[in-house]
Design an enzyme around this catalytic site. Structure first.
Site, mmCIF file in Angstrom:
data_model
loop_
_atom_site.group_PDB
_atom_site.id
_atom_site.type_symbol
_atom_site.label_atom_id
_atom_site.label_comp_id
_atom_site.label_asym_id
_atom_site.label_seq_id
_atom_site.Cartn_x
_atom_site.Cartn_y
_atom_site.Cartn_z
ATOM 1 N N SER A 153 0.754 -1.354 0.118
ATOM 2 C CA SER A 153 -0.129 -0.009 0.000
ATOM 3 C C SER A 153 0.984 1.273 0.006
ATOM 4 O O SER A 153 1.443 1.449 0.831
ATOM 5 C CB SER A 153 -0.997 0.056 1.266
ATOM 6 O OG SER A 153 -1.434 1.457 1.426
ATOM 7 N N HIS A 170 -1.267 -1.440 -4.170
ATOM 8 C CA HIS A 170 -2.691 -1.142 -3.509
ATOM 9 C C HIS A 170 -2.640 0.339 -3.327
ATOM 10 O O HIS A 170 -1.848 0.959 -2.664
ATOM 11 C CB HIS A 170 -2.599 -2.016 -2.144
ATOM 12 C CG HIS A 170 -3.940 -1.893 -1.474
ATOM 13 N ND1 HIS A 170 -4.732 -2.555 -1.645
ATOM 14 C CD2 HIS A 170 -4.198 -1.060 -0.363
ATOM 15 C CE1 HIS A 170 -5.895 -2.378 -0.884
ATOM 16 N NE2 HIS A 170 -5.519 -1.517 -0.112
ATOM 17 N N ASP A 186 -4.844 3.229 -1.611
ATOM 18 C CA ASP A 186 -5.882 3.435 -0.556
ATOM 19 C C ASP A 186 -6.520 4.621 -0.796
ATOM 20 O O ASP A 186 -5.895 5.733 -0.605
ATOM 21 C CB ASP A 186 -5.285 3.467 0.776
ATOM 22 C CG ASP A 186 -5.045 1.917 1.114
ATOM 23 O OD1 ASP A 186 -5.967 1.185 1.205
ATOM 24 O OD2 ASP A 186 -3.952 1.649 1.705
ATOM 25 N N MET A 212 -9.253 7.542 0.263
ATOM 26 C CA MET A 212 -9.912 7.931 1.522
ATOM 27 C C MET A 212 -10.504 9.186 1.250
ATOM 28 O O MET A 212 -10.026 10.199 0.718
ATOM 29 C CB MET A 212 -9.212 7.956 2.688
ATOM 30 C CG MET A 212 -8.372 6.713 2.931
ATOM 31 S SD MET A 212 -7.428 6.657 4.375
ATOM 32 C CE MET A 212 -6.506 5.124 4.216
ATOM 33 N N HIS A 218 -8.518 0.626 -3.688
ATOM 34 C CA HIS A 218 -9.319 0.404 -2.570
ATOM 35 C C HIS A 218 -10.088 1.676 -2.188
ATOM 36 O O HIS A 218 -9.576 2.397 -1.739
ATOM 37 C CB HIS A 218 -8.541 -0.308 -1.222
ATOM 38 C CG HIS A 218 -9.085 -0.286 -0.063
ATOM 39 N ND1 HIS A 218 -8.642 -0.412 1.135
ATOM 40 C CD2 HIS A 218 -10.525 -0.595 0.345
ATOM 41 C CE1 HIS A 218 -9.375 -0.822 2.092
ATOM 42 N NE2 HIS A 218 -10.540 -0.766 1.675
ATOM 43 N N MET A 264 -12.152 3.673 -0.042
ATOM 44 C CA MET A 264 -12.758 3.999 1.348
ATOM 45 C C MET A 264 -13.661 5.082 1.156
ATOM 46 O O MET A 264 -13.117 6.228 1.659
ATOM 47 C CB MET A 264 -11.791 4.062 2.168
ATOM 48 C CG MET A 264 -11.406 2.469 2.694
ATOM 49 S SD MET A 264 -9.652 2.507 3.289
ATOM 50 C CE MET A 264 -8.515 2.933 2.064
ATOM 51 N N MET A 321 -10.891 -6.418 5.840
ATOM 52 C CA MET A 321 -10.194 -5.511 6.677
ATOM 53 C C MET A 321 -9.954 -6.246 7.941
ATOM 54 O O MET A 321 -10.612 -6.446 8.785
ATOM 55 C CB MET A 321 -10.947 -4.259 6.895
ATOM 56 C CG MET A 321 -11.021 -3.287 5.806
ATOM 57 S SD MET A 321 -9.703 -2.934 4.808
ATOM 58 C CE MET A 321 -8.823 -2.234 6.025
ATOM 59 N N PHE A 359 -6.188 4.486 8.372
ATOM 60 C CA PHE A 359 -4.671 4.730 9.038
ATOM 61 C C PHE A 359 -3.718 3.616 8.730
ATOM 62 O O PHE A 359 -4.388 2.340 9.126
ATOM 63 C CB PHE A 359 -4.635 5.120 10.420
ATOM 64 C CG PHE A 359 -5.409 6.617 10.474
ATOM 65 C CD1 PHE A 359 -4.921 7.805 10.032
ATOM 66 C CD2 PHE A 359 -6.931 6.562 10.848
ATOM 67 C CE1 PHE A 359 -5.908 9.023 10.290
ATOM 68 C CE2 PHE A 359 -7.734 7.361 11.187
ATOM 69 C CZ PHE A 359 -7.325 8.816 10.733
ATOM 70 N N GLY A 360 -2.595 3.648 8.353
ATOM 71 C CA GLY A 360 -1.576 2.665 8.555
ATOM 72 C C GLY A 360 -1.214 2.374 9.720
ATOM 73 O O GLY A 360 -1.565 3.106 10.798
ATOM 74 N N ASP A 396 -6.126 -6.861 4.481
ATOM 75 C CA ASP A 396 -5.732 -5.628 4.665
ATOM 76 C C ASP A 396 -5.536 -5.117 6.071
ATOM 77 O O ASP A 396 -6.638 -4.980 6.771
ATOM 78 C CB ASP A 396 -6.723 -4.741 3.530
ATOM 79 C CG ASP A 396 -6.010 -3.250 3.430
ATOM 80 O OD1 ASP A 396 -4.911 -2.958 3.999
ATOM 81 O OD2 ASP A 396 -6.548 -2.607 2.822
ATOM 82 N N GLY A 409 -2.401 -4.231 9.454
ATOM 83 C CA GLY A 409 -1.591 -4.926 10.431
ATOM 84 C C GLY A 409 -0.843 -6.186 9.948
ATOM 85 O O GLY A 409 -0.513 -7.109 10.641
ATOM 86 N N GLY A 425 1.431 -2.158 4.389
ATOM 87 C CA GLY A 425 2.027 -0.652 4.198
ATOM 88 C C GLY A 425 3.330 -0.674 5.130
ATOM 89 O O GLY A 425 4.235 -0.714 4.490
HETATM 90 C C1 DX5 Z 1 -6.033 0.964 5.971
HETATM 91 C C2 DX5 Z 1 -5.626 0.790 4.594
HETATM 92 C C3 DX5 Z 1 -4.394 -0.215 4.370
HETATM 93 C C4 DX5 Z 1 -3.100 0.330 5.058
HETATM 94 C C5 DX5 Z 1 -2.316 -0.805 5.706
HETATM 95 O O1 DX5 Z 1 -7.181 2.048 6.153
HETATM 96 O O2 DX5 Z 1 -6.702 0.461 3.911
HETATM 97 O O3 DX5 Z 1 -4.447 -0.462 3.089
HETATM 98 O O4 DX5 Z 1 -2.509 1.298 4.281
HETATM 99 O O5 DX5 Z 1 -1.402 -0.309 6.358
HETATM 100 P P1 DX5 Z 1 -0.591 -1.282 7.287
HETATM 101 O O6 DX5 Z 1 0.095 -2.419 6.611
HETATM 102 O O7 DX5 Z 1 0.412 -0.116 7.856
HETATM 103 O O8 DX5 Z 1 -1.598 -1.611 8.415
HETATM 104 ZN ZN ZN Z 2 -6.364 -0.553 1.751
#
Ligand code: DX5
Ligand code: ZN
Length: 213
Positions: free
Chosen positions: A7, A32, A34, A36, A65, A67, A136, A142-143, A172, A174, A194
């Site tokens: 990501s 990927h 993201d 938002m 993705h 969101m 999810m 957030f990452g 996706d 953690g 990510g």
């Molecule tokens: C969260 C995103 C993920 C995120 C994953 O809302 O959809 O794609 O970037 O990040 P990590 O791998 O740091 O959890």
């Molecule tokens: Zn994502």
């Protein structure tokens, strides 16, 4: 082998073109993206103009993705920008069946994502319209969040639901080498990461460490 989709939420936003080149070099399988909107999730990222600008720099599939609340108006824009997979959130789509059909009509692969609290039965009547299911394993926005272990049971249930169908099961949030192993054991085909891909800067090594599972 497990599909790894880094990501770019964790990338250097001032240098996205080179980040995409580096991820391609590092043997990522998909990129990927993201998206938002500051409404469906409490954060803002980028839109179709950025996706279009990055498109020439890799041949890897763009795993998009969304969101966002009410994604229908944006779907044609992302298709035009070069998205290969467009994933919407079930929670954001009152007419999910219609939305998925529209994604395919535009020539893209259609995905549905489920927040951690959303039960998998929303998938029951759209399985024939799906190319990808995105579970999810954190609350989106957030990452760098911690993998929610209860999602392992959902991954296993969705894997069963998919059966012999050609639907990719992606997870996706953690993901690190430890949770990657657990997610794959539960049935995941593809992992988004990510933090675990970008930390330390050796993308090839980080991607390989996730794929070993
Ligand atoms: C969260 C995103 C993920 C995120 C994953 O809302 O959809 O794609 O970037 O990040 P990590 O791998 O740091 O959890
Ligand atoms: Zn994502």
């Amino acid at each position: 082998m497990t599909i790894i989709a880094p990501s770019i939420l964790s990338a250097d936003f001032s240098d996205l073109k080179n980040e995409i080149l580096r991820l391609t070099e590092a043997k990522a399988d998909m990129i990927h993206l993201d998206i938002m909107d500051g409404h469906f999730v409490p954060n803002l990222t980028f839109g179709p103009a950025v996706v279009k600008a990055l498109r020439p720099y890799t041949g890897l599939p763009f795993d998009t993705h969304l969101m966002v609340s009410g994604p229908d108006a944006l779907i044609p824009e992302f298709a035009k920008a070069g998205a290969d997979i467009i994933t919407v959130h079930a929670e954001a789509c009152p007419h999910l069946d219609k939305t998925l059909a529209e994604i395919r009509r535009l020539g893209c692969k259609a995905g549905v994502s489920l927040n951690p609290s959303t039960p998998e039965d929303v998938l029951d009547y759209v399985l024939d319209k799906l190319d990808l299911i995105l579970i999810m394993s954190v609350n989106p926005g957030f990452g760098g969040q911690k993998f929610i272990p209860a999602q392992l049971e959902k991954i296993a249930r969705v894997k069963k639901l998919i059966g012999e169908r050609k639907i990719m099961l992606e997870v996706d949030g953690g993901i690190n080498p430890l949770t990657a192993a657990e997610a794959v054991a539960a049935g995941a085909d593809a992992l988004v990461a990510g933090t675990a891909v970008f930390e330390g800067g050796d993308y090839a090594k980080n991607i390989a460490a996730l794929r070993q599972n």
